[in-house]
Design a protein around this motif. Structure first.
Motif, PDB file in Angstrom:
ATOM      1  N   GLU A  63       6.692  12.881  -2.189  1.00 51.53           N
ATOM      2  CA  GLU A  63       6.133  12.347  -3.440  1.00 51.53           C
ATOM      3  C   GLU A  63       7.148  11.452  -4.153  1.00 51.53           C
ATOM      4  O   GLU A  63       6.792  10.439  -4.747  1.00 51.53           O
ATOM      5  CB  GLU A  63       5.656  13.476  -4.351  1.00 51.53           C
ATOM      6  CG  GLU A  63       4.835  12.989  -5.524  1.00 51.53           C
ATOM      7  CD  GLU A  63       3.638  12.112  -5.145  1.00 51.53           C
ATOM      8  OE1 GLU A  63       3.413  11.101  -5.840  1.00 51.53           O
ATOM      9  OE2 GLU A  63       2.935  12.410  -4.158  1.00 51.53           O
ATOM     10  N   ARG A  66       7.196   8.184  -2.329  1.00 60.40           N
ATOM     11  CA  ARG A  66       6.003   7.400  -2.685  1.00 60.40           C
ATOM     12  C   ARG A  66       6.294   6.552  -3.928  1.00 60.40           C
ATOM     13  O   ARG A  66       5.907   5.392  -4.003  1.00 60.40           O
ATOM     14  CB  ARG A  66       4.859   8.374  -2.914  1.00 60.40           C
ATOM     15  CG  ARG A  66       3.542   7.774  -3.211  1.00 60.40           C
ATOM     16  CD  ARG A  66       2.547   8.922  -3.438  1.00 60.40           C
ATOM     17  NE  ARG A  66       1.285   8.430  -3.862  1.00 60.40           N
ATOM     18  CZ  ARG A  66       0.165   8.535  -3.164  1.00 60.40           C
ATOM     19  NH1 ARG A  66       0.163   9.133  -1.996  1.00 60.40           N
ATOM     20  NH2 ARG A  66      -0.963   8.048  -3.630  1.00 60.40           N
ATOM     21  N   GLY A 107       4.571  11.784   7.617  1.00 61.06           N
ATOM     22  CA  GLY A 107       3.760  11.364   6.478  1.00 61.06           C
ATOM     23  C   GLY A 107       4.029   9.951   5.993  1.00 61.06           C
ATOM     24  O   GLY A 107       3.814   9.652   4.814  1.00 61.06           O
ATOM     25  N   THR A 110       1.292   8.190   3.843  1.00 57.43           N
ATOM     26  CA  THR A 110       1.182   8.699   2.476  1.00 57.43           C
ATOM     27  C   THR A 110       2.287   8.133   1.594  1.00 57.43           C
ATOM     28  O   THR A 110       2.039   7.765   0.436  1.00 57.43           O
ATOM     29  CB  THR A 110       1.219  10.242   2.472  1.00 57.43           C
ATOM     30  OG1 THR A 110       0.140  10.711   3.277  1.00 57.43           O
ATOM     31  CG2 THR A 110       1.089  10.796   1.071  1.00 57.43           C
ATOM     32  N   ASN A 113       1.458   4.651   0.632  1.00 56.75           N
ATOM     33  CA  ASN A 113       0.351   4.525  -0.308  1.00 56.75           C
ATOM     34  C   ASN A 113       0.853   4.201  -1.716  1.00 56.75           C
ATOM     35  O   ASN A 113       0.149   3.555  -2.491  1.00 56.75           O
ATOM     36  CB  ASN A 113      -0.495   5.797  -0.340  1.00 56.75           C
ATOM     37  CG  ASN A 113      -1.446   5.881   0.827  1.00 56.75           C
ATOM     38  OD1 ASN A 113      -1.673   4.905   1.543  1.00 56.75           O
ATOM     39  ND2 ASN A 113      -1.990   7.063   1.049  1.00 56.75           N
TER      40      ASN A 113
END
Length: 154
Positions: A63, A66, A107, A110, A113
């Motif tokens: 996260e 990201r 990942g 993700t 993204n």
């Protein structure tokens, strides 16, 4: 968003493009070829300082990575803006993202993204792009993520 002035859209979203990070080598931040602008890979510099180092899935949580991908995309858009002006963007064509990945981390899409969603927020349908999300062993300066863009301009 026909007739959209992208600087107005950025202001509406409360997004300010950063200064273009200086190249870390013998290259330029962006190059125009005909109606396309290609950016160099952009890393998560914030105010001239790396926001993070480390591998995703180890030292850097997915996260968090990201969010760094979003920062990379902002830096790439800043390079486009410095070269041709952000309002010249017709559409985002392609995004390539590299994720420094710990062993077993899968990942990458993700993580990327974060960058793709930012481009979509700004450009709407004109921000829908092709994308590659590539896991790599290492990235320059030890960063967790790097993003490059190809955009069509008028």
């Amino acid at each position: 968003m026909p007739g959209t002035v992208w600087t107005d859209r950025l202001a509406e979203l409360g997004i300010k493009l950063p200064s273009v990070p200086p190249p870390a080598g013998a290259y330029v931040p962006a190059v125009r070829a005909g109606s396309l602008v290609f950016t160099a890979g952009q890393v998560p510099f914030v105010d001239g300082v790396l926001a993070a180092t480390g591998k995703v899935g180890a030292e850097v949580a997915p996260e968090e990575a990201r969010k760094h991908a979003r920062t990379c995309a902002l830096n790439a858009l800043a390079a486009v803006d410095a070269l041709v002006g952000i309002d010249a963007v017709v559409r985002v064509v392609k995004m390539t993202g590299f994720v420094a990945s710990a062993e077993g981390f899968t990942g990458q899409p993700t993580v990327l993204n974060g960058a793709s969603e930012l481009v979509g927020e700004i450009f709407g349908d004109a921000g829908r792009h092709a994308r590659s999300a590539v896991g790599v062993a290492e990235l320059p300066l030890g960063v967790p993520v790097e993003v490059e863009l190809v955009v069509e301009v008028s």
